[in-house]
Structure formats: structure tokens, C-alpha cells
Design a protein around this motif. Structure first.
Motif, mmCIF file in Angstrom:
data_model
loop_
_atom_site.group_PDB
_atom_site.id
_atom_site.type_symbol
_atom_site.label_atom_id
_atom_site.label_comp_id
_atom_site.label_asym_id
_atom_site.label_seq_id
_atom_site.Cartn_x
_atom_site.Cartn_y
_atom_site.Cartn_z
ATOM 1 N N THR A 63 0.810 -1.160 -0.012
ATOM 2 C CA THR A 63 0.134 -0.019 -0.032
ATOM 3 C C THR A 63 0.936 1.060 -0.010
ATOM 4 O O THR A 63 2.007 1.334 0.291
ATOM 5 N N GLY A 64 0.268 2.371 -0.251
ATOM 6 C CA GLY A 64 1.054 3.556 -0.438
ATOM 7 C C GLY A 64 2.015 3.939 -1.540
ATOM 8 O O GLY A 64 1.410 3.338 -2.726
ATOM 9 N N ASP A 65 2.878 4.663 -1.091
ATOM 10 C CA ASP A 65 3.666 5.051 -2.213
ATOM 11 C C ASP A 65 4.851 4.104 -2.791
ATOM 12 O O ASP A 65 5.539 4.203 -3.759
ATOM 13 N N ARG A 66 4.959 2.995 -2.116
ATOM 14 C CA ARG A 66 6.016 2.012 -2.452
ATOM 15 C C ARG A 66 5.657 1.221 -3.594
ATOM 16 O O ARG A 66 4.455 1.047 -3.929
ATOM 17 N N ASP A 67 6.805 0.680 -4.359
ATOM 18 C CA ASP A 67 6.659 -0.106 -5.480
ATOM 19 C C ASP A 67 6.525 -1.503 -5.228
ATOM 20 O O ASP A 67 7.775 -1.989 -4.693
ATOM 21 N N PRO A 68 5.679 -2.073 -5.128
ATOM 22 C CA PRO A 68 5.779 -3.737 -4.614
ATOM 23 C C PRO A 68 6.504 -4.348 -5.305
ATOM 24 O O PRO A 68 7.177 -5.368 -4.738
ATOM 25 N N ILE B 102 17.460 2.183 -9.972
ATOM 26 C CA ILE B 102 18.272 1.174 -9.382
ATOM 27 C C ILE B 102 18.943 1.825 -8.021
ATOM 28 O O ILE B 102 19.230 1.021 -7.195
ATOM 29 N N ALA B 103 19.442 3.134 -8.268
ATOM 30 C CA ALA B 103 19.907 3.764 -6.993
ATOM 31 C C ALA B 103 18.749 3.537 -5.858
ATOM 32 O O ALA B 103 19.438 3.300 -4.656
ATOM 33 N N ALA B 104 17.695 3.967 -5.889
ATOM 34 C CA ALA B 104 16.687 3.631 -5.064
ATOM 35 C C ALA B 104 16.759 2.328 -4.394
ATOM 36 O O ALA B 104 16.443 2.190 -3.225
ATOM 37 N N GLU B 105 16.583 1.488 -5.369
ATOM 38 C CA GLU B 105 16.470 0.240 -4.908
ATOM 39 C C GLU B 105 17.590 -0.508 -4.321
ATOM 40 O O GLU B 105 17.550 -1.293 -3.229
ATOM 41 N N THR B 106 18.869 -0.159 -4.540
ATOM 42 C CA THR B 106 19.986 -0.802 -4.094
ATOM 43 C C THR B 106 20.640 0.301 -3.090
ATOM 44 O O THR B 106 21.489 -0.398 -2.092
ATOM 45 N N GLY B 107 20.320 1.294 -2.775
ATOM 46 C CA GLY B 107 20.540 2.298 -1.814
ATOM 47 C C GLY B 107 21.907 3.025 -2.031
ATOM 48 O O GLY B 107 22.843 3.520 -1.384
ATOM 49 N N ALA B 108 22.415 2.906 -3.304
ATOM 50 C CA ALA B 108 23.701 3.575 -3.854
ATOM 51 C C ALA B 108 23.193 4.661 -4.666
ATOM 52 O O ALA B 108 22.171 5.071 -4.993
ATOM 53 N N ALA B 109 24.415 5.669 -4.641
ATOM 54 C CA ALA B 109 24.168 6.963 -5.154
ATOM 55 C C ALA B 109 24.127 6.811 -6.576
ATOM 56 O O ALA B 109 24.575 5.716 -7.216
ATOM 57 N N VAL B 110 23.314 7.629 -7.421
ATOM 58 C CA VAL B 110 23.114 7.528 -8.783
ATOM 59 C C VAL B 110 24.630 7.411 -9.626
ATOM 60 O O VAL B 110 24.532 6.752 -10.519
ATOM 61 N N GLY B 111 25.625 8.421 -9.111
ATOM 62 C CA GLY B 111 26.934 8.136 -9.706
ATOM 63 C C GLY B 111 27.542 6.812 -9.449
ATOM 64 O O GLY B 111 28.371 6.305 -10.454
ATOM 65 N N THR B 112 27.263 6.296 -8.359
ATOM 66 C CA THR B 112 27.714 4.818 -8.293
ATOM 67 C C THR B 112 27.151 3.815 -9.142
ATOM 68 O O THR B 112 28.017 2.858 -9.717
ATOM 69 N N VAL B 113 26.049 3.882 -9.308
ATOM 70 C CA VAL B 113 25.112 3.088 -10.092
ATOM 71 C C VAL B 113 25.579 3.400 -11.541
ATOM 72 O O VAL B 113 26.239 2.224 -12.341
#
Length: 168
Positions: free
Chosen positions: A51-56, A129-140
Motif C-alpha cells: 500500500t502507499g507510495d511503495r513499488d511492490p 536502481i539507485a533507490a532500490e540498491t541504496g547506492a548513489a546515482v553516480g555509483t550506479v
């Protein structure tokens, strides 16, 4: 999310997630199992996850990936204990291209392999990918670039040497 909505979500997302986990693990039976277990966890936590704003689907993909990684760690520890014992791995008959790609993906570091699979096979953006893995965009972006370079080198090195064919 109602039971009917969850059933529809499951029917739409399961094949895609199982394919993605297969690309990460190289073992279709294991991929199916970790995705199924992730869906069970999502069902148990449906009030907060679905539920909510999360992507299930992202939540389930992350949970399945973590389950697979945990299995790899347990298998590695078991392998170290047994040292030399063989583990039978039933698998469908893959094509030579498929074998080469999976072998090359396995040679990549986990972070690069994850970025490559999520971007090229799951069609996720760098930001996703950055949001899903917790890495910075530059790192991805760096992982994708380095992963592509390494993957290309592994695929080229695994091709048959033309001089060997001439000798046969």
C-alpha cells in the motif's frame, strides 16, 4: 490490497521477477523459489508493503535478491565444509549463447552484476536502481560502465579462437 488485487499482481509480476532472478542466480528453480518466498513475505506484510507510495514489485525483487544472496552464502559455507563434494544442479538445456552470458555475468562483482541485470533485463532506470540498491546515482552509473566493460571482455575472451577451429 485485496486478495483479488494481490492475485492479479502476482500473475502479472511473477514471471517477470522469476526471469530477473534467474538472470541473477543462473538457476531457474532457485529463482522461482526465492520469488515465491518473497511473495509470501509480501503477503504477510501486505498492509505496509503493498500500500502507499511503495513499488511492490521493487520490494519483492529486493526481498528475492536478498533470499538468493543468503542461499549463496549458506551454500558457500557448506561447500567449504565439504570441500570437493559435488552438488547436482538440475537445469534445462541452455543455448551456447545463454551459457556464455550467464558465465560472464557470474564473473562480475555482485554490485556490477546487479546493476547490469536491473538496468538491461529489468528495464529499470539508473535512478530506480539507485533507490532500490541504496547506492548513489553516480555509483550506479560507474557500476554499469565498469560492468559493461568487464562483461564485454569476458564475452570476447570466451569466444572460440579461430586458429583452434583451423587445427581441428
Amino acid at each position: 490490497m485485496t486478495e483479488d488485487e494481490f492475485d492479479l499482481f502476482y500473475a502479472a509480476a511473477y514471471p517477470r521477477l522469476a526471469g530477473q532472478m534467474y538472470a541473477l542466480t543462473g538457476d531457474y528453480a532457485e529463482a522461482q523459489d526465492v520469488v515465491q518466498r518473497a511473495f509470501v513475505r509480501a503477503w504477510d506484510r501486505r498492509s505496509s508493503v503493498l500500500t502507499g507510495d511503495r513499488d511492490p514489485e521493487a520490494w519483492i525483487r529486493t526481498a528475492a535478491h536478498r533470499l538468493a544472496m543468503s542461499r549463496w552464502r549458506r551454500a558457500r559455507r557448506w561447500w567449504e565444509l565439504v570441500r570437493g563434494g559435488s552438488v547436482p544442479r538440475p537445469a534445462p538445456e541452455p543455448s551456447p549463447d545463454h551459457v556464455a552470458l550467464v558465465a560472464a555475468l557470474r564473473r562480475l562483482p555482485d554490485a556490477q552484476r546487479t546493476a547490469i541485470v536491473l538496468h538491461h533485463l529489468c528495464d529499470l532506470s539508473v535512478e530506480q536502481i539507485a533507490a532500490e540498491t541504496g547506492a548513489a546515482v553516480g555509483t550506479v552509473k560507474a557500476r554499469l560502465s565498469r560492468g559493461r566493460t568487464a562483461l564485454a571482455a569476458h564475452l570476447v575472451s570466451e569466444e572460440t579462437d579461430p586458429t583452434e577451429e583451423a587445427r581441428v
